[in-house]
Design a protein around this motif. Structure first.
Motif, PDB file in Angstrom:
ATOM      1  N   UNK A  81       0.832  -1.202   0.000  1.00  0.00           N
ATOM      2  CA  UNK A  81       0.000   0.000   0.000  1.00  0.00           C
ATOM      3  C   UNK A  81       0.867   1.252   0.000  1.00  0.00           C
ATOM      4  N   UNK A  82       0.340   2.308  -0.628  1.00  0.00           N
ATOM      5  CA  UNK A  82       1.051   3.588  -0.699  1.00  0.00           C
ATOM      6  C   UNK A  82       1.264   4.181   0.680  1.00  0.00           C
ATOM      7  N   UNK A  83       2.403   4.842   0.841  1.00  0.00           N
ATOM      8  CA  UNK A  83       2.648   5.676   2.014  1.00  0.00           C
ATOM      9  C   UNK A  83       2.666   7.132   1.566  1.00  0.00           C
ATOM     10  N   UNK A  84       2.359   8.036   2.469  1.00  0.00           N
ATOM     11  CA  UNK A  84       2.419   9.458   2.138  1.00  0.00           C
ATOM     12  C   UNK A  84       3.844   9.806   1.724  1.00  0.00           C
ATOM     13  N   UNK A  85       3.980  10.441   0.570  1.00  0.00           N
ATOM     14  CA  UNK A  85       5.294  10.806   0.057  1.00  0.00           C
ATOM     15  C   UNK A  85       5.814   9.862  -1.001  1.00  0.00           C
ATOM     16  N   UNK A  86       5.159   8.685  -1.170  1.00  0.00           N
ATOM     17  CA  UNK A  86       5.584   7.752  -2.213  1.00  0.00           C
ATOM     18  C   UNK A  86       5.315   8.333  -3.589  1.00  0.00           C
ATOM     19  N   UNK A  87       6.123   7.922  -4.550  1.00  0.00           N
ATOM     20  CA  UNK A  87       5.931   8.360  -5.930  1.00  0.00           C
ATOM     21  C   UNK A  87       4.718   7.656  -6.535  1.00  0.00           C
ATOM     22  N   UNK A  88       3.854   8.440  -7.188  1.00  0.00           N
ATOM     23  CA  UNK A  88       2.685   7.880  -7.862  1.00  0.00           C
ATOM     24  C   UNK A  88       3.094   7.571  -9.291  1.00  0.00           C
ATOM     25  N   UNK A  89       3.674   6.383  -9.485  1.00  0.00           N
ATOM     26  CA  UNK A  89       4.260   6.050 -10.774  1.00  0.00           C
ATOM     27  C   UNK A  89       3.278   5.535 -11.800  1.00  0.00           C
ATOM     28  N   UNK A  90       2.157   4.970 -11.360  1.00  0.00           N
ATOM     29  CA  UNK A  90       1.172   4.446 -12.303  1.00  0.00           C
ATOM     30  C   UNK A  90      -0.055   5.331 -12.314  1.00  0.00           C
ATOM     31  N   UNK A  91      -1.162   4.855 -11.713  1.00  0.00           N
ATOM     32  CA  UNK A  91      -2.346   5.684 -11.501  1.00  0.00           C
ATOM     33  C   UNK A  91      -2.996   5.218 -10.205  1.00  0.00           C
ATOM     34  N   UNK A  92      -3.981   5.948  -9.740  1.00  0.00           N
ATOM     35  CA  UNK A  92      -4.598   5.611  -8.457  1.00  0.00           C
ATOM     36  C   UNK A  92      -5.418   4.334  -8.602  1.00  0.00           C
ATOM     37  N   UNK A  93      -5.044   3.336  -7.802  1.00  0.00           N
ATOM     38  CA  UNK A  93      -5.667   2.014  -7.856  1.00  0.00           C
ATOM     39  C   UNK A  93      -6.181   1.672  -6.461  1.00  0.00           C
ATOM     40  N   UNK A  94      -7.436   1.211  -6.386  1.00  0.00           N
ATOM     41  CA  UNK A  94      -8.029   0.898  -5.090  1.00  0.00           C
ATOM     42  C   UNK A  94      -7.710  -0.521  -4.630  1.00  0.00           C
ATOM     43  N   UNK A  95      -7.410  -1.401  -5.570  1.00  0.00           N
ATOM     44  CA  UNK A  95      -7.202  -2.792  -5.211  1.00  0.00           C
ATOM     45  C   UNK A  95      -8.513  -3.545  -5.052  1.00  0.00           C
ATOM     46  N   UNK A  96      -9.604  -2.941  -5.554  1.00  0.00           N
ATOM     47  CA  UNK A  96     -10.917  -3.580  -5.514  1.00  0.00           C
ATOM     48  C   UNK A  96     -11.281  -3.990  -6.939  1.00  0.00           C
ATOM     49  N   UNK A  97     -10.936  -5.206  -7.302  1.00  0.00           N
ATOM     50  CA  UNK A  97     -11.175  -5.669  -8.670  1.00  0.00           C
ATOM     51  C   UNK A  97     -12.665  -5.599  -8.994  1.00  0.00           C
ATOM     52  N   UNK A  98     -12.971  -5.123 -10.213  1.00  0.00           N
ATOM     53  CA  UNK A  98     -14.364  -5.011 -10.651  1.00  0.00           C
ATOM     54  C   UNK A  98     -14.878  -6.305 -11.259  1.00  0.00           C
ATOM     55  N   UNK A  99     -14.002  -7.223 -11.531  1.00  0.00           N
ATOM     56  CA  UNK A  99     -14.381  -8.477 -12.168  1.00  0.00           C
ATOM     57  C   UNK A  99     -13.178  -9.055 -12.884  1.00  0.00           C
ATOM     58  N   UNK A 100     -13.440  -9.849 -13.909  1.00  0.00           N
ATOM     59  CA  UNK A 100     -12.347 -10.460 -14.670  1.00  0.00           C
ATOM     60  C   UNK A 100     -12.530 -10.194 -16.157  1.00  0.00           C
ATOM     61  N   UNK A 101     -11.413 -10.106 -16.856  1.00  0.00           N
ATOM     62  CA  UNK A 101     -11.390  -9.981 -18.315  1.00  0.00           C
ATOM     63  C   UNK A 101     -10.695 -11.219 -18.877  1.00  0.00           C
ATOM     64  N   UNK A 102     -10.962 -11.505 -20.140  1.00  0.00           N
ATOM     65  CA  UNK A 102     -10.390 -12.691 -20.784  1.00  0.00           C
ATOM     66  C   UNK A 102      -9.512 -12.279 -21.950  1.00  0.00           C
ATOM     67  N   UNK A 103      -8.319 -12.872 -22.025  1.00  0.00           N
ATOM     68  CA  UNK A 103      -7.409 -12.577 -23.132  1.00  0.00           C
ATOM     69  C   UNK A 103      -7.887 -13.318 -24.378  1.00  0.00           C
ATOM     70  N   UNK A 104      -8.129 -12.541 -25.447  1.00  0.00           N
ATOM     71  CA  UNK A 104      -8.597 -13.112 -26.706  1.00  0.00           C
ATOM     72  C   UNK A 104      -7.441 -13.492 -27.618  1.00  0.00           C
ATOM     73  N   UNK A 105      -6.362 -12.714 -27.567  1.00  0.00           N
ATOM     74  CA  UNK A 105      -5.223 -13.022 -28.433  1.00  0.00           C
ATOM     75  C   UNK A 105      -3.961 -12.380 -27.876  1.00  0.00           C
TER      76      UNK A 105
END
Length: 202
Positions: A92-116
């Motif tokens: 989990x992020x700490x105050x002062x950590x670099x936000x290198x990606x984007x804000x992520x809650x860690x609450x998956x909305x579901x699953x996706x399937x790789x088609x190719x």
């Protein structure tokens, strides 16, 4: 909160169903310093925020234990996890950590399937199908989290979208093992979700 920047790849050492299969207790090996892992801490495992219920060191490796409850097992790929499987980990992020990606809650909305999968020189392009109810939150050049990794959407066609995985990401995450038919955890961008909700309220 997380950023979708994987900091370690862990391995499931033990998976034990409890509570009549409605709860799984997992022991995960990792490279983190055990002294920095507190009971109650949050660690994203393949994009799923789980709470540490114990930790220790054995055989020179750190381990921590988490519980995956019924809702997590029902909505994510956690229902398919097994002993020996590798997982993308992020603390989990700490105050002062670099936000290198984007804000992520860690609450998956579901699953996706790789088609190719299309392998390019040192890179790979994947086409995936998202659950239809999530498609409206996925836009070209927008952010998306797949198995805990912050990625940029390249193109969108209805409920299909593509992502391009760079060499570094392939080498430090489990994404190098993705194949056609692989099921992955998906979390849409929080900003897209809020924007859609504001539009609905007008």
């Amino acid at each position: 909160m997380f950023t979708g920047i994987v900091t370690d790849v862990g391995e499931i050492e033990v998976l034990r169903p409890v509570a009549q299969g409605q709860l799984h207790r997992l022991r995960i090996l990792c490279g983190y310093d055990q002294a920095t892992i507190a009971d109650g801490a949050s660690i994203a495992c393949n994009g799923v925020c789980l709470t540490v219920v114990g930790s220790g060191v054995a055989g020179g490796r750190t381990w921590f234990e988490v519980d995956a409850a019924a809702e997590t097992l029902g909505m994510t790929t956690a229902r398919h996890w097994h002993q020996g499987m590798q997982l993308n980990l992020e603390r989990a992020l700490k105050i002062g950590d670099e936000l290198g990606g984007h804000i992520v809650a860690g609450h998956a909305d579901g699953t996706a399937t790789i088609l190719s999968r299309h392998d390019l020189p040192d890179m790979a392009r994947f086409e995936l199908r998202s659950p239809r109810e999530l498609a409206k939150f996925i836009a070209p050049k927008g952010s998306i989290t797949l198995d805990g990794v912050s990625l940029t959407v390249n193109a969108v066609d209805d409920d299909r979208f593509t992502v391009l995985i760079i060499p570094h990401t392939l080498s430090v995450t489990t994404l190098h093992g993705w194949r056609e038919g692989t099921e992955v955890n998906i979390e849409v961008d929080l900003m897209a979700r809020y924007a859609a909700r504001l539009t609905e309220m007008k």
